[in-house]
Design an enzyme around this catalytic site. Sequence first.
Site, PDB file in Angstrom:
ATOM      1  N   TYR A  52      37.064  40.603  38.037  1.00  0.00           N
ATOM      2  CA  TYR A  52      38.116  39.965  38.832  1.00  0.00           C
ATOM      3  C   TYR A  52      37.696  39.866  40.290  1.00  0.00           C
ATOM      4  O   TYR A  52      37.857  38.813  40.924  1.00  0.00           O
ATOM      5  CB  TYR A  52      39.405  40.776  38.699  1.00  0.00           C
ATOM      6  N   SER A 100      41.931  37.966  46.928  1.00  0.00           N
ATOM      7  CA  SER A 100      42.445  39.289  46.579  1.00  0.00           C
ATOM      8  C   SER A 100      41.780  40.361  47.428  1.00  0.00           C
ATOM      9  O   SER A 100      40.585  40.279  47.733  1.00  0.00           O
ATOM     10  CB  SER A 100      42.191  39.602  45.104  1.00  0.00           C
TER      11      SER A 100
END
Length: 255
Positions: free
Chosen positions: A161, A146
Amino acid sequence: MTLDAGHQGTAVITGAASRRGIGRALAARLAAAGWALGLLDIDPEVERAAEELRTEHGVDAVGAVADIADPASVDAGVSAFEARLPPVTALVNSAGVSSPVPFSDVDLATWERVMRINATGTFVVCKRVVPGMADRRYGRVVSLGSTAMQNGGGTYSKSVYAASKGAIEAFSRALALEVAPSGVTVNTVAPATIDTDIMGGRITDDRKPAFLSQLPVGRLGTTRDVAALVEFLVGEDAGYITGATYNVNGGLRIG
């Protein structure tokens, strides 16, 4: 190992149940290209997804309900694929969860849940699938990272995250070095703002300006944008690429 013309082998994809997810879009794209598919997801919808791909594309596709962070669950699912499908030549670790909670408010349970699914899940599935690829001297592994990891978070995702995706990228690079002599490549694809449910549901008109303001290309990313790159990386032509991270981020991060 060289694949026969017109036959791509079997791709195992985790997180392939959600109709709006990257895993499901990739599964449809690979099915159209003739891949056999083994789909893993904790959502029972994964079995219907496999059935739809069999019907629409005429390929072999098997869906298995599994907790990707549980070795016994993953072993049962992959064993079902091995019993019914050609040898696994590609693995795509697409399953994941997000966390919008800032560090000041996040608790240990959230940290452990996100790390367990994203990082531990990637490790467990690789541990089950990659040795077979190495034994056959051929394989492609792609895991989803990501841009949130690179930027220290994002519009929606925060520190937990980002940390989990950092673990995936570091693990992928180290694994790439270990298995390269066995003909297996390992790469990471790092999307930014893709309109999937991991962004907290649909990016509605009222939410869209906050995301678009950060994107030089002026639009949200789509699951197709990501799936197209992953399809290349799991193909034969990507055999000289390993340990790399590819950004699919609309210019959110350059370099």
